[in-house]
Write an enzyme that holds these catalytic residues in place. Structure first.
Site, mmCIF file in Angstrom:
data_model
loop_
_atom_site.group_PDB
_atom_site.id
_atom_site.type_symbol
_atom_site.label_atom_id
_atom_site.label_comp_id
_atom_site.label_asym_id
_atom_site.label_seq_id
_atom_site.Cartn_x
_atom_site.Cartn_y
_atom_site.Cartn_z
ATOM 1 N N ASP A 53 0.827 -1.203 0.000
ATOM 2 C CA ASP A 53 0.000 0.000 0.000
ATOM 3 C C ASP A 53 0.863 1.256 0.000
ATOM 4 O O ASP A 53 2.072 1.201 0.234
ATOM 5 C CB ASP A 53 -0.880 0.037 1.258
ATOM 6 C CG ASP A 53 -1.825 -1.137 1.354
ATOM 7 O OD1 ASP A 53 -2.247 -1.636 0.295
ATOM 8 O OD2 ASP A 53 -2.148 -1.547 2.484
ATOM 9 N N TYR A 111 5.975 -10.341 6.668
ATOM 10 C CA TYR A 111 5.969 -8.916 7.003
ATOM 11 C C TYR A 111 6.373 -8.722 8.462
ATOM 12 O O TYR A 111 6.182 -9.607 9.299
ATOM 13 C CB TYR A 111 4.569 -8.321 6.835
ATOM 14 C CG TYR A 111 4.112 -8.067 5.421
ATOM 15 C CD1 TYR A 111 4.232 -6.798 4.843
ATOM 16 C CD2 TYR A 111 3.527 -9.082 4.666
ATOM 17 C CE1 TYR A 111 3.781 -6.551 3.557
ATOM 18 C CE2 TYR A 111 3.078 -8.845 3.371
ATOM 19 C CZ TYR A 111 3.207 -7.574 2.828
ATOM 20 O OH TYR A 111 2.764 -7.334 1.546
#
Length: 265
Positions: A53, A111
């Site tokens: 994002d 992540y």
């Protein structure tokens, strides 16, 4: 035609995410493609292992591209890094067989989300970590994180605009650990949905603030409705740190990132 895999480090602060956007909107993918196309003297298309994002960072985003240009690996790296903006860097490059595909051959992605929990904001880490000034029940958050491990329908924890055909994902591990004022969420899965990590982190932060109990996560999963969960955590503290492939591809495995991101569990 040669195929190359590349490892990319970038700060997402100035970009609207990884994926190429409409003209005039800065993306990491388009920025790198423009430079590689100049070096190759032909159009280059990058295929990334994942999408990030706006504002999200990466320490080892894996991508690949095909080209007729013949360059030594060092030449690609030096040429690209001399022309890329300072917030994007090619870390490694390796010639691959056509069988390799950065996205479809990936078996898992990983992540880390970094929170700086202190009364004052960290000026030197502005937009590189998420600052939370409220006191958090960290032990409760650590226990809650394990609720996300295993195979689940993550409908509640994906963005309303998520385009994935199905919301079931297998999370190999979801662990939260503490180092001084840093809280680090480390999560690995076979794939991630849009905003999935940020929504999980948002849930853990609300639990840490005493807004609901750990067992309420079960209710959220059962609802299969984004409205049943809480906030989406900011993008600032989120890093794409690793992508896993079959051993046959033998890709480099650089460090996870700077010391505050590479903290041991």
């Amino acid at each position: 035609m040669q195929r190359y895999a590349v490892g990319i480090e970038f700060s997402g602060i100035q970009y609207r995410g990884w994926q190429t956007q409409q003209p005039g909107v800065a993306s990491v993918q388009e920025t790198i493609e423009r430079v590689l196309s100049k070096i190759a003297d032909e159009p280059i298309t990058l295929h990334g292992a994942g999408r990030t994002d706006a504002g999200v960072h990466a320490t080892n985003m894996v991508a690949h591209f095909d080209t007729n240009a013949i360059r030594p690996e060092r030449g690609w790296i030096m040429g690209a890094n001399s022309q890329l903006p300072k917030d994007i860097s090619i870390q490694w490059i390796k010639q691959m067989d056509e069988e390799f595909h950065a996205r479809f051959k990936a078996t898992a992605r990983r992540y880390r989300y970094v929170v700086y929990n202190a009364p004052h904001r960290p000026a030197l880490l502005h937009k590189q970590v998420t600052h939370i000034y409220q006191k958090l029940d960290v032990q409760k958050m650590i226990k809650a994180a394990s609720k996300f491990e295993g195979t689940h329908n993550f409908e509640t924890f994906r963005a309303a605009a998520c385009q994935s055909n199905q919301p079931v994902r297998h999370v190999k591990h979801c662990r939260l650990f503490e180092h001084g004022r840093y809280l680090v969420l480390d999560i690995q899965a076979d794939g991630f949905l849009h905003h999935m990590v940020r929504n999980i982190m948002g849930c853990l932060l609300e639990i840490g603030q005493g807004m609901y109990e750990i067992d309420h996560i079960d209710t959220m999963f059962a609802a299969e409705d984004r409205k049943a969960a809480g906030i989406t955590a900011p993008p600032d503290g989120l890093y794409f740190i690793q992508c896993y492939y079959p051993e046959q591809f033998d890709l480099p495995q650089p460090p996870l990132g700077p010391h505050w991101l590479n903290l041991p569990e």
